[in-house]
Design an enzyme around this catalytic site. Structure first.
Site, PDB file in Angstrom:
ATOM      1  N   TYR A 136     -12.711 -36.686  25.254  1.00  0.00           N
ATOM      2  CA  TYR A 136     -12.613 -35.555  26.171  1.00  0.00           C
ATOM      3  C   TYR A 136     -11.602 -34.578  25.584  1.00  0.00           C
ATOM      4  O   TYR A 136     -10.793 -34.969  24.744  1.00  0.00           O
ATOM      5  CB  TYR A 136     -12.247 -35.989  27.590  1.00  0.00           C
ATOM      6  CG  TYR A 136     -10.969 -36.788  27.723  1.00  0.00           C
ATOM      7  CD1 TYR A 136      -9.764 -36.154  28.020  1.00  0.00           C
ATOM      8  CD2 TYR A 136     -10.959 -38.165  27.550  1.00  0.00           C
ATOM      9  CE1 TYR A 136      -8.594 -36.879  28.159  1.00  0.00           C
ATOM     10  CE2 TYR A 136      -9.797 -38.903  27.672  1.00  0.00           C
ATOM     11  CZ  TYR A 136      -8.620 -38.252  27.985  1.00  0.00           C
ATOM     12  OH  TYR A 136      -7.472 -38.968  28.102  1.00  0.00           O
ATOM     13  N   HIS A 187      -8.653 -37.120  21.466  1.00  0.00           N
ATOM     14  CA  HIS A 187      -9.127 -35.755  21.285  1.00  0.00           C
ATOM     15  C   HIS A 187      -9.440 -35.468  19.823  1.00  0.00           C
ATOM     16  O   HIS A 187      -8.848 -36.033  18.930  1.00  0.00           O
ATOM     17  CB  HIS A 187      -8.071 -34.768  21.765  1.00  0.00           C
ATOM     18  CG  HIS A 187      -7.445 -35.166  23.048  1.00  0.00           C
ATOM     19  ND1 HIS A 187      -8.180 -35.367  24.184  1.00  0.00           N
ATOM     20  CD2 HIS A 187      -6.163 -35.424  23.379  1.00  0.00           C
ATOM     21  CE1 HIS A 187      -7.364 -35.742  25.168  1.00  0.00           C
ATOM     22  NE2 HIS A 187      -6.141 -35.788  24.700  1.00  0.00           N
TER      23      HIS A 187
END
Ligand SMILES: *[C@@H]1O[C@H](CO)[C@@H](O)[C@H](O)[C@H]1NC(C)=O
Ligand SMILES: *[C@@H]1O[C@H](CO)[C@@H](O)[C@H](O)[C@H]1NC(C)=O
Length: 313
Positions: free
Chosen positions: A238, A286
């Site tokens: 995400y 990430h």
């Protein structure tokens, strides 16, 4: 001494040079071109005339939750995997409804319009701010967005003093003053419950408030899904908080300037307010490299201006 004709010639020549200068700067000629149908009141608007950018921001859901807008179930089903949320949609829905018994039913922000001109500084926490002297420049913006443990005290010269919006989640929360918007990035239902608890008066003793309840805004989890898919092509698990804040600023601002993103001069992703202990600081779930490339592309397309701070010696 110059004759009148000679003077006129000089003036005309100067005008031509200026005109050529203007025409060869694409942002200027484009903004003149799109002036009449301009989407904001600034000299140049974010959303004007760039198909690449148009595609990025098209299909964005509402950036914030409100009494009238709860994330739909489809987006919730993506979000619940971000941090292994086990509870059902109905519980999420009820929790959101409870939040808007306390917080402003519509988020306190000005929607994009042809009469809006809002300049924003998005301030990350990178060590490249150290020694940058950006403070006055950052404070000059209408909106100054900081995030997580980003602070100003003791670093005013480089990061400024003004904070109109502060992005955080429970694990990164700090106390905000009465005039700073708390922008919650919820990663699980517990984060929403934490917000509710933080503003519910206890039976014994006064509430220790962390912010002004009238200035609370809650990111729509569906917006995270949209950034993950539309902006990052599903790379990483995400998006990082910094990257989502930048994407969010595209909806709150008409001009975006970015500070404190990326590595410092030694290539480390540290924070300006910390001494770096772990030299191999990674970007976790990430896709840091991909995110930074996209930020550079936005800069090249003149959608944002990236202030790189002290990266080069
Ligand atoms: C969400 O909660 C509200 C208020 O409790 C309720 O009216 C609504 O029907 C719920 N929606 C869903 C899809 O559960
Ligand atoms: C904070 O702001 C609110 C209005 O948004 C006001 O009612 C309240 O008195 C303020 N509190 C302090 C401590 O200034």
């Amino acid at each position: 001494m110059l004759s009148t004709i000679g003077k006129i010639w000089v003036v005309v020549t100067l005008l031509c040079i200026t005109a050529i200068g203007l025409l060869t700067r694409p942002s200027w000629s484009l903004s003149a071109f799109y002036r009449e149908s301009s989407s904001c009141a600034c000299r140049k608007c974010l959303t004007d005339g760039d198909p690449w950018f148009g595609e990025l921001i098209s299909g964005a859901p509402k950036p914030f939750l409100s009494r009238k807008y709860v994330t739909p179930e489809g987006a919730f089903n993506w979000w619940k995997h971000v941090q292994n949320e086990g509870r059902p949609y109905s519980f999420f829905n009820t929790t959101v409804h409870n939040l808007f018994q306390i917080f402003p039913p519509t988020p306190p922000f000005i929607e994009s319009s042809p009469s809006r001109c809002i300049t924003c500084a998005v301030v990350g926490n990178s060590g490249n701010l150290k020694g940058s002297h950006y403070g006055a420049l950052i404070d000059y913006h209408d909106i100054v967005i900081r995030m997580n443990r980003g602070r100003t005290k003791g670093y005013e010269e480089d990061v400024g003093t003004k904070t109109t919006h502060h992005v955080m989640y429970p694990e990164s929360a700090i106390n905000l003053g009465n005039t700073t918007h708390l922008v919650l990035f919820p990663f699980k239902i517990n984060d929403l419950l934490w917000l509710l608890r933080s503003f519910t008066p206890r039976e014994n003793g006064p509430v220790k408030t962390i912010a002004n309840k009238d200035l609370v805004m809650i990111l729509n989890p569906g917006f995270m899904k949209y950034v993950h898919e539309n902006w990052l092509g599903k790379k990483g698990r995400y998006p990082s908080t910094g990257f989502m804040t930048l994407a969010l600023s595209m909806h709150m601002c008409d001009e975006v300037n970015v500070f404190g993103f990326g590595a410092d001069r030694d290539g480390n992703w540290n924070h300006y307010f910390e001494v770096l202990r772990n030299k191999n600081y990674r970007t976790g779930p990430h896709s840091g490299t991909h995110e930074y490339e996209l930020i550079q592309q936005l800069h090249e397309h003149k959608k944002i201006q990236l202030f790189r701070g002290c990266r080069s010696q």
